[in-house]
Structure formats: C-alpha cells, structure tokens
Write a protein that holds these residues in place. Structure first.
Motif, PDB file in Angstrom:
ATOM      1  N   VAL A 199     -88.773 -10.742  18.352  1.00 41.04           N
ATOM      2  CA  VAL A 199     -87.848 -11.717  19.123  1.00 41.04           C
ATOM      3  C   VAL A 199     -88.763 -12.454  19.965  1.00 41.04           C
ATOM      4  O   VAL A 199     -89.393 -11.776  20.999  1.00 41.04           O
ATOM      5  CB  VAL A 199     -86.669 -11.262  19.719  1.00 41.04           C
ATOM      6  N   SER A 200     -88.653 -14.002  20.021  1.00 38.99           N
ATOM      7  CA  SER A 200     -89.283 -14.518  21.263  1.00 38.99           C
ATOM      8  C   SER A 200     -88.622 -15.684  21.551  1.00 38.99           C
ATOM      9  O   SER A 200     -87.400 -15.907  20.694  1.00 38.99           O
ATOM     10  CB  SER A 200     -90.694 -15.102  20.801  1.00 38.99           C
ATOM     11  N   PHE A 201     -88.417 -16.140  22.883  1.00 41.25           N
ATOM     12  CA  PHE A 201     -87.494 -17.269  23.286  1.00 41.25           C
ATOM     13  C   PHE A 201     -88.354 -18.556  23.674  1.00 41.25           C
ATOM     14  O   PHE A 201     -89.387 -18.423  24.176  1.00 41.25           O
ATOM     15  CB  PHE A 201     -86.757 -16.800  24.492  1.00 41.25           C
ATOM     16  N   CYS A 202     -87.504 -19.535  23.760  1.00 42.67           N
ATOM     17  CA  CYS A 202     -88.152 -20.944  24.217  1.00 42.67           C
ATOM     18  C   CYS A 202     -87.193 -21.596  25.053  1.00 42.67           C
ATOM     19  O   CYS A 202     -85.994 -21.532  24.705  1.00 42.67           O
ATOM     20  CB  CYS A 202     -88.751 -21.881  22.979  1.00 42.67           C
ATOM     21  N   LYS A 203     -87.498 -22.219  26.067  1.00 47.75           N
ATOM     22  CA  LYS A 203     -86.798 -22.826  27.237  1.00 47.75           C
ATOM     23  C   LYS A 203     -86.492 -24.132  27.023  1.00 47.75           C
ATOM     24  O   LYS A 203     -87.038 -24.846  25.973  1.00 47.75           O
ATOM     25  CB  LYS A 203     -87.532 -22.590  28.542  1.00 47.75           C
ATOM     26  N   LYS A 204     -85.417 -24.657  27.755  1.00 49.42           N
ATOM     27  CA  LYS A 204     -85.269 -26.093  27.577  1.00 49.42           C
ATOM     28  C   LYS A 204     -86.218 -26.951  28.301  1.00 49.42           C
ATOM     29  O   LYS A 204     -86.791 -26.470  29.525  1.00 49.42           O
ATOM     30  CB  LYS A 204     -83.927 -26.377  28.563  1.00 49.42           C
ATOM     31  N   ILE A 205     -86.926 -27.977  27.712  1.00 54.00           N
ATOM     32  CA  ILE A 205     -88.136 -28.605  28.328  1.00 54.00           C
ATOM     33  C   ILE A 205     -87.753 -29.595  29.473  1.00 54.00           C
ATOM     34  O   ILE A 205     -86.757 -30.268  29.429  1.00 54.00           O
ATOM     35  CB  ILE A 205     -88.770 -29.308  27.273  1.00 54.00           C
ATOM     36  N   LYS A 206     -88.617 -29.576  30.477  1.00 60.79           N
ATOM     37  CA  LYS A 206     -88.330 -30.291  31.704  1.00 60.79           C
ATOM     38  C   LYS A 206     -89.177 -31.270  31.698  1.00 60.79           C
ATOM     39  O   LYS A 206     -90.339 -31.125  31.217  1.00 60.79           O
ATOM     40  CB  LYS A 206     -88.317 -29.617  33.075  1.00 60.79           C
ATOM     41  N   LYS A 207     -88.959 -32.440  32.482  1.00 67.24           N
ATOM     42  CA  LYS A 207     -90.096 -33.314  32.642  1.00 67.24           C
ATOM     43  C   LYS A 207     -91.542 -32.979  33.209  1.00 67.24           C
ATOM     44  O   LYS A 207     -92.505 -33.257  32.841  1.00 67.24           O
ATOM     45  CB  LYS A 207     -89.642 -34.657  33.598  1.00 67.24           C
TER      46      LYS A 207
END
Length: 306
Positions: A199-207
């Motif tokens: 398992v790996s995770f990715c975040k919500k992208i910010k400016k």
C-alpha cells in the motif's frame, strides 16, 4: 430488466465514464456530485464538469449535490428511494459512509493500480514517481480509503513526454470501458483482496506543491508533467515555468544558469542536468516566449534565471 445505476462523480474523468453508461444497456437513475463552487476572479458560481455536461446535453436526471454525506440522513434516504442495483463512483470527492455502502454494491473506478496510490491524486503521483505504468482499478468499496477488494484492472503505459492532461484523458477512456466490463461480468467476478504490504498513499495537491528549484532537471521535469494542468510549476520569485522539455540529466551546472539562447527557447542548467524552456510567465503578466522574456530582463548566457 436493466440494472439501475446511481452515479457519483465530479470532474471530467467522471463525465467520460458517465457518458459510457448513458449509452449502455444500464439505466442511470440519479447523479450525485459536489456542490457548485465559486471560480475565478469574479467568483462566479460554477457547476461541476459532470453537472454542466447534463445541462448542456439536456439530460433529465435527478441531480443531488450534498455538502457532505457523513451523518446526512436525507442523502441516505434519497439514495434508498432511487433503488439502485449498483452505485458507481468515480472521483466523487467524498468518502461514502457505511449507511450508503450498505444500500447497494458500490464500485469505485480509481485511477491507479491498487494498492498503489490510494487517495486523491494517483495520476499525478504516478507521473511524479516516473512510473512506467499506471492504470485503473475497479474495486468494491468499503469504509476504508480505496482499500476494498479488486474487481478488475486495466494498464496504461506512461510515455516519456506524457503530461497529466493526456494521462487523465486516456485513463478516463480506460475507466469507462472497465466500468461496463465490471458490471457485465459482476456475477462471475471473484473479488481479490489488496496486498496490504504494497500500500502507498497520495495526498490532495495544494498550490504550494508547484514550487520548484533548479537542483535536479529530471525531478523538475517530472513535477512539470504532473502539475502542468494545476497548479503549474513556479520559482520562489513566482516566475512560472511553462512548456519545457528535459534536455539531459548528467551535466553539472550552477542553479538556474542560462547555458544557451536559441531562436525560440533557452537551455537552463540545474545542479544536475539541464532543461529546454520555451515559455515563461512573470507574476501578473502574460506568458511569453522565454527568449523574449530574458531579453526584456537583460539576461544573457551565464546569467541566472530567478
């Protein structure tokens, strides 16, 4: 009698899947999408891509836009009354609570090869990590984040110059076909557990994720490809770097040093490697050709682009 589908999705990735279902033997009984949001300098209230598609095409469906699903008894009641046989979810933007998951089998079309890149930005993450392949997983949803059993997988090769918009477009077409394949064969599919050790995770992208420096040309180029649609890439000075190519990966240079000036692009050095930059955009200015930009700034070969 055709199966009844409730669709939940928001951006154009979801719209492509939605269109495929509209043209299929399945009956779409309703659409859940995110609320309209203010957009741009004038903050005009703008519907999500999929809702705008329904308006433009005069698609007569009940459309629901709850601010949240968790703890929302009205939304759960609305879904129950639609009597769906399946709930299809694609980039909806909210986690479904147990009360909704229990109404009908919920199938999510997630744009990664699960269990890799659970979370909000799997397409960008696969480009950032210079993966050879990405893909779409159809999965049976449960209460965890993208942790349900796998129903189907489809691969996409990431070409060396593929940017995020192209990847989104190709993956949405793959997801649309995989949705129908999964529904058509649902009774015969044996769900496969995800391998928790991978398992790996990715975040919500910010400016602010678009901030770059001239340390590593390859890493900067990967960030450009991943973020070219939004938020773009920019230096500490807020100078936006647009339309670039990786020139080479091995040379050793001063950060941001202009190495060559050609007719319509410049070569800029990084501590490791160099980049071909065609377009630059200063804060509050229009994007212009990089050669015109450096001439306006009186920059020459060996000058530092900051």
């Amino acid at each position: 009698m055709s199966k009844r589908i409730l669709f939940m999705g928001t951006p154009d990735y979801a719209t492509t899947i939605f269109k495929e279902l509209l043209d299929s033997k399945y009956e779409i009984v309703g659409l859940f999408t995110q609320p309209d949001k203010p957009v741009g300098r004038k903050q005009l209230l703008t519907p999500p891509h999929i809702k705008q598609y329904c308006i433009d095409e005069n698609i007569n469906l009940p459309i629901f836009q709850p601010l949240k699903l968790r703890g929302n008894e009205e939304a759960t009641k609305q879904i129950t009354e639609l009597k769906p046989d399946f709930i299809i979810v694609a980039a909806y933007g909210q986690i479904l609570p147990k009360g909704i998951l229990d109404i009908a089998p919920c199938i999510n079309l997630h744009a990664s090869l699960l269990p890799k890149y659970r979370g909000a930005s799997p397409i960008q993450e696969s480009i950032l990590n210079d993966d050879y392949y990405t893909g779409v997983t159809s999965m049976l949803m449960e209460e965890g984040l993208d942790s349900g059993d796998i129903l189907g997988l489809q691969y996409l090769k990431i070409t060396p110059t593929m940017e995020v918009s192209e990847a989104f477009e190709k993956l949405s077409l793959i997801a649309a076909k995989l949705t129908l394949t999964t529904l058509d064969n649902y009774e015969n599919i044996k769900p496969i557990k995800q391998n928790e050790s991978e398992v790996s995770f990715c975040k919500k992208i910010k400016k602010e994720d678009g901030l770059v420096d001239f340390i590593d040309a390859k890493k900067l180029y990967l960030k450009y490809k991943a973020y070219s649609f939004w938020p773009g890439i920019f230096l500490e000075s807020e100078l936006k770097i647009k339309d670039i190519e990786l020139n080479e990966e091995k040379s050793i240079n001063n950060q941001g040093q202009i190495l060559e000036i050609k007719d319509d692009f410049i070569i800029v050095g990084c501590e490791k490697g160099s980049l071909k930059i065609k377009t630059l955009q200063a804060p509050s200015k229009k994007a212009i050709n990089s050669v015109d930009f450096i001439r306006g700034q009186r920059l020459e070969i060996n000058s530092i682009l900051i």
